[in-house]
Structures are given as C-alpha cells and as structure tokens.
Enzyme design. Structure first.
Site, PDB file in Angstrom:
ATOM      1  N   THR A   1       0.878  -1.185   0.000  1.00  0.00           N
ATOM      2  CA  THR A   1       0.000   0.000   0.000  1.00  0.00           C
ATOM      3  C   THR A   1       0.908   1.226   0.000  1.00  0.00           C
ATOM      4  O   THR A   1       0.971   1.956   0.991  1.00  0.00           O
ATOM      5  CB  THR A   1      -0.925   0.028   1.236  1.00  0.00           C
ATOM      6  OG1 THR A   1      -0.113  -0.093   2.420  1.00  0.00           O
ATOM      7  CG2 THR A   1      -1.936  -1.089   1.210  1.00  0.00           C
TER       8      THR A   1
ATOM      9  N   ARG B   1       8.908  -5.676  12.756  1.00  0.00           N
ATOM     10  CA  ARG B   1      10.013  -4.762  12.435  1.00  0.00           C
ATOM     11  C   ARG B   1      10.954  -5.477  11.492  1.00  0.00           C
ATOM     12  O   ARG B   1      11.288  -6.648  11.722  1.00  0.00           O
ATOM     13  CB  ARG B   1      10.803  -4.396  13.698  1.00  0.00           C
ATOM     14  CG  ARG B   1      10.110  -3.430  14.625  1.00  0.00           C
ATOM     15  CD  ARG B   1      10.808  -3.423  15.953  1.00  0.00           C
ATOM     16  NE  ARG B   1      10.862  -4.788  16.494  1.00  0.00           N
ATOM     17  CZ  ARG B   1      11.702  -5.199  17.415  1.00  0.00           C
ATOM     18  NH1 ARG B   1      12.594  -4.378  17.913  1.00  0.00           N
ATOM     19  NH2 ARG B   1      11.684  -6.446  17.853  1.00  0.00           N
ATOM     20  N   GLU B   2      11.406  -4.789  10.476  1.00  0.00           N
ATOM     21  CA  GLU B   2      12.393  -5.391   9.582  1.00  0.00           C
ATOM     22  C   GLU B   2      13.638  -5.723  10.398  1.00  0.00           C
ATOM     23  O   GLU B   2      14.019  -4.997  11.309  1.00  0.00           O
ATOM     24  CB  GLU B   2      12.751  -4.420   8.456  1.00  0.00           C
ATOM     25  CG  GLU B   2      11.608  -4.242   7.505  1.00  0.00           C
ATOM     26  CD  GLU B   2      11.980  -3.439   6.266  1.00  0.00           C
ATOM     27  OE1 GLU B   2      13.174  -3.331   5.947  1.00  0.00           O
ATOM     28  OE2 GLU B   2      11.047  -2.931   5.625  1.00  0.00           O
TER      29      GLU B   2
ATOM     30  N   PHE C   1       2.713  -6.046  13.042  1.00  0.00           N
ATOM     31  CA  PHE C   1       3.556  -5.072  13.727  1.00  0.00           C
ATOM     32  C   PHE C   1       5.021  -5.465  13.621  1.00  0.00           C
ATOM     33  O   PHE C   1       5.819  -5.223  14.527  1.00  0.00           O
ATOM     34  CB  PHE C   1       3.123  -4.936  15.198  1.00  0.00           C
ATOM     35  CG  PHE C   1       1.691  -4.480  15.351  1.00  0.00           C
ATOM     36  CD1 PHE C   1       1.383  -3.129  15.322  1.00  0.00           C
ATOM     37  CD2 PHE C   1       0.656  -5.389  15.494  1.00  0.00           C
ATOM     38  CE1 PHE C   1       0.062  -2.695  15.455  1.00  0.00           C
ATOM     39  CE2 PHE C   1      -0.658  -4.973  15.627  1.00  0.00           C
ATOM     40  CZ  PHE C   1      -0.965  -3.620  15.605  1.00  0.00           C
TER      41      PHE C   1
ATOM     42  N   ARG D   1      14.409   2.245   1.678  1.00  0.00           N
ATOM     43  CA  ARG D   1      13.265   3.137   1.526  1.00  0.00           C
ATOM     44  C   ARG D   1      13.252   4.243   2.589  1.00  0.00           C
ATOM     45  O   ARG D   1      13.350   3.967   3.766  1.00  0.00           O
ATOM     46  CB  ARG D   1      11.953   2.335   1.579  1.00  0.00           C
ATOM     47  CG  ARG D   1      11.672   1.650   0.246  1.00  0.00           C
ATOM     48  CD  ARG D   1      10.446   0.792   0.299  1.00  0.00           C
ATOM     49  NE  ARG D   1      10.686  -0.442   1.025  1.00  0.00           N
ATOM     50  CZ  ARG D   1       9.766  -1.387   1.191  1.00  0.00           C
ATOM     51  NH1 ARG D   1       8.561  -1.202   0.711  1.00  0.00           N
ATOM     52  NH2 ARG D   1      10.057  -2.491   1.840  1.00  0.00           N
TER      53      ARG D   1
ATOM     54  N   CYS E   1       7.563   1.868   6.561  1.00  0.00           N
ATOM     55  CA  CYS E   1       6.296   2.051   7.291  1.00  0.00           C
ATOM     56  C   CYS E   1       6.076   3.441   7.864  1.00  0.00           C
ATOM     57  O   CYS E   1       5.112   4.109   7.514  1.00  0.00           O
ATOM     58  CB  CYS E   1       6.208   1.020   8.416  1.00  0.00           C
ATOM     59  SG  CYS E   1       6.067  -0.646   7.791  1.00  0.00           S
TER      60      CYS E   1
END
Ligand code: UDX
Length: 444
Positions: free
Chosen positions: A86, A154-155, A152, A331, A263
């Site tokens: 998204t 986290r990378e 939820f 990103r 995010c």
C-alpha cells in the site's frame, strides 16, 4: 488450516513462512512470476535474518509453496490473507489501495465455501468495508467474512516479532471468523500473546495509531537531543531518566538522524490525510512528519559544521546506508537525504553498508561504494556513522584514524562513548551529548 497469502513481499513472505511453521498449509501467491520462480528455487528476494532457513524448512515439510495461480489456492483455503503493498500515492500521500482492491476482486471470483478474508496490509480506516463491498458485489452468494489483522513486524527482527508478538489485533465481530483467527494464531495464544478483539475499523486504526505514536516518540527524543546540544545536557541520560518511568517506557527513545523505512514515513502521512479528511486533524503527527523530514536534511548540515563549515572538494566516508541495521531496505533512509545534502555542498561521498549497497547503488549511482569500513575511511576528510550496524560497533578506532586525512568523526547513532572517541584522537560529534568531559568537568 489452509491459508493463502496474497503478496510475497516482506509482510506476506514472513507471515506465510511463520504460519507454515505453526503447522498450517500455506500457499503464497504473487503476480510477479520472477519472484515466484526465485522462491521456488530457494532464492529469497529480501534480506531478513533467519527467513531463508524458515522458508526452506517449511517447503521441505510440504507446508509452504509458491505460485502465481491464485484461483485454486483461494478455492481450497479457510483463510485468505491480503498482504500486498500500500505505497504512498505519488503526489498526495494517500495510501494507494489499488493492489488491495485488485486482490479483493480476484479473491471474490475464486472463493468456494466459507472463507475468511483477512487484510494484513496496512490500510486506512474503512478499507475493509470496501473490500467486503467489492467481494459481495461480484459474489453475492459467497459465504465470506472480511477481517482486519494488522502486522507489527520490524524489519530485521520480523520472525521473532511474528512468533512472540506483544499482541495480536483482530478486527471482526463475527463469531465464526473469530474462531478461525483463534485457530490460526493458536500456537501464539498458547504462549499467552494476548488477542485484542475489536471492530474492523478499530483494528485498522490501531495499526496507524501504533506507528504514529512510535514516530512521535522518536521525534520527541530527537528534538530533546537538539535541545541538549543547545543547553548542555546529555540526551542518553534524559532518555534513561524518562524511560524508566513505566508510563513512558524505554523503547524507541534512541535519538538519531530521523526515522525512515517502509512504514513510518508512509503510514504517518496516510494517517494525517485520513484525519484531515475526517475533519479531525492530528496536529502532533503533522508536526512529526515535517520535523522528521527537516531533520534528515539537517544531519548533512551537522556533518558540514563538524568539518569546519565546508565540505567542498572533500571526501566524506559514510558507514551505513539502510534505514536501520539488519535489512537491505533503503526506503526513506536518512542516508539518502544526508548523502545528497553533502554532494550538493560539493563533497565526494564514499560509502560502505553490509547489506544495502546493491539497493543503494540503484538510487545513488554517484557514490563511491567500497568493501569494508576501513577502506571507506582511506584518505577521507571525515567519517560518518549513519546506520548502527553491529559491524560498526567495535571498530579499531586507531586504525580508522590512521586511514583518515583528518580525524573528524560524526556518529549520528551515538554508537561510541564520546570519551573513547576523543581518547582515540578524534574530533567527535554525536547526537545530543556533550564531549568526553562530564558535567563535573571530569574526563570519564
Ligand atoms: C516499524 C514498526 O516498528 C513495526 O511495528 C511496523 O510493523 C513497521 O514499522 P520498521 O520500519 O521495520 O518497523 O523499523 P523500526 O525498528 O520500527 O525503526 C523505524 C525507524 O525508526 C528506523 O529508521 C530506526 O532507525 C528509527 N528509530 C527507531 C529511531 O531513530 N530511534 C528509535 O528509538 C527507534
């Protein structure tokens, strides 16, 4: 349970592999034939610690498979998760929901028997209503319930986060759907991870509220760090002093060059838009978005100041490019704004990152990429830590200094104690901390 995961990106792949590891039968579907081909051949398209072993083990056990064919997978599933991207819509910051709605249409055409359709993608409030409308419009006969179940993760810590979550948020009021979701998450429930049941809209909002609150927390400590620099405080001590208060909590109080990633920047912006449209603006979050953007550019100025006011004609060595350690994700990484700022000011930038360089090269081709931290420092006029990879935590500071042309060290993640860096002979700048001389004037 039989599960289809639509979207084999970051969230889909991690969630799919973890569900398979719980013992469910999972099919990951993606339109990208090359990605599916890679996955079928045990090539994982993203860097996430432990994911390759988890995928391999579950493929071997025949609990996890990858395909571009959605129809049959959906027809056989008890639950279909939508985990497509998204992204921020170009130009206006709204979440682009076209992939979610396209998935809903395809799912509608394929559903057989009672099916729970679960939105895992981060989607604005009301998206579940639209997904349900799309499905019911094309398949009024379908026995389906649309549920919100935000993630939820986290990378860099995604598998641990999935398997030991603080909570599982499930947005539906339908008893049958609740039973399916409980069964899917049963292994975690046994581990006593609480399930927070709510309406679908509430669950959608909970995800955005969580990310926005964390972004507020980071921005707050970043601004306190700036204030510490002006008035002579130590932000690490402030963070500890407030973080030990259980009402505040010590996590997400690490000052740095500003938050980035896939995010926080996108979700804070989308929440701001939702709130403005609803006539209930979130002024705190609006300010956080602006402050964080400005901060990234300000970090380039901080480096320039540490170099004596100019970097024209100089070489700056940058350690760490990804938005955080243990990922190859570039990103919205602060490194992008910092490096561009330094280049605009006339500097040549040389950089090293343990995992991020292939992605960084595509975004910043005019940076000189090197193979290790020490060759990065070679002949440079300053060394800057932008991302706190473990590989940068125990550098041989004497060896680094010997390689630099001038001993300027800017640590944007407060990795080193100021006294240690200064003892090694550096002119050392960090975030919101005084030099190695403590408040009593005693060198620590
Ligand atoms: C975040 C949320 O934590 C996760 O729950 C959600 O599902 C997705 O977004 P992620 O983007 O992977 O996860 O990384 P996170 O560890 O939260 O860090 C985000 C950014 O904030 C990074 O740029 C990080 O460096 C920065 N950060 C984080 C700080 O500057 N200080 C902190 O104290 C914590």
């Amino acid at each position: 349970m039989r599960i289809t995961m639509i979207g084999a990106g970051y969230v889909g792949l991690v969630s799919g592999a973890c569900f398979a590891d719980f013992g469910h039968h999972v099919t990951c579907v993606d339109h990208d034939a090359r990605k599916i081909d890679d996955l079928c051949n045990a090539r994982i398209p993203i860097f996430e610690p432990g994911l390759d072993q988890l995928v391999a083990a579950n493929v071997r056990q025949n609990r996890l498979r990858f395909t571009t064919e959605l129809k049959q997978a959906v027809a056989e599933s008890d639950a279909v998760f939508i985990a497509v991207g998204t992204p921020s819509r170009r130009g206006d910051g709204y979440a682009d929901l076209s992939y979610v709605y396209a998935a809903a249409k395809e799912i509608a055409a394929a559903i057989v028997g009672y099916t729970v359709v679960v939105t895992k993608s981060t989607v604005p409030v009301g998206t579940g209503d639209e997904v349900e409308r799309i499905i019911r419009e094309s398949r009024p006969d379908a026995d389906v319930e649309v549920v919100s179940n935000p993630e939820f993760l986290r990378e860099g810590a995604a598998i641990a986060d999935f398997k030991r979550p603080d909570r599982i948020v499930v947005g539906t009021q339908d008893e049958r759907a609740i039973a399916v979701m409980r069964e899917i998450y049963r292994p975690l429930y046994l581990n006593q991870s609480p399930i927070v049941l709510s309406s679908r809209r509430t669950a959608e909002l909970t995800k955005y509220a969580a990310n926005a609150f964390l972004a507020v927390k980071i921005t707050f400590i970043n601004e306190i760090a700036d204030l510490c620099e002006r008035v002579g405080g130590d932000v690490q001590d402030v963070a500890r002093g407030i973080g030990l208060d259980n009402r505040i909590g010590s996590k997400f109080l690490h000052p740095g060059p500003g938050y980035g990633g896939s995010c926080f920047p996108k979700d804070t912006l989308a929440l701001v838009k939702t709130a403005q449209d609803a006539g209930s603006p979130l002024r705190i979050v609006e300010t956080v978005v602006a402050a964080n953007d400005q901060r990234k550019r300000a970090m380039a100025r901080k480096v320039i100041e540490a170099c004596g006011g100019t970097v024209r004609g100089r070489t700056i060595a940058v350690l760490g490019l990804t938005f955080k350690p243990n990922t190859d994700d570039m990103r919205d990484s602060p490194a992008l704004a910092i490096i561009t700022g330094l280049q605009d000011a006339g500097a040549t930038v040389r950089a090293f990152d343990p995992e991020g360089m292939p992605n960084a090269k595509a975004l910043m081709p005019d940076v000189d990429y090197v193979a290790d931290p020490y060759s990065c420092a070679d002949g440079a006029d300053a060394l800057v830590i932008v991302t706190e990879w473990d590989a940068f935590r125990a550098l041989d500071l004497q060896a680094v200094k010997a390689r630099l042309r001038s001993p300027v060290f800017v640590d944007l993640r407060n990795v080193y104690p100021p006294a240690e860096a200064e003892r090694a002979g550096f002119s050392y700048t960090s975030i919101g901390r005084p030099g190695g001389e403590d408040k009593a004037g005693v060198r620590s």
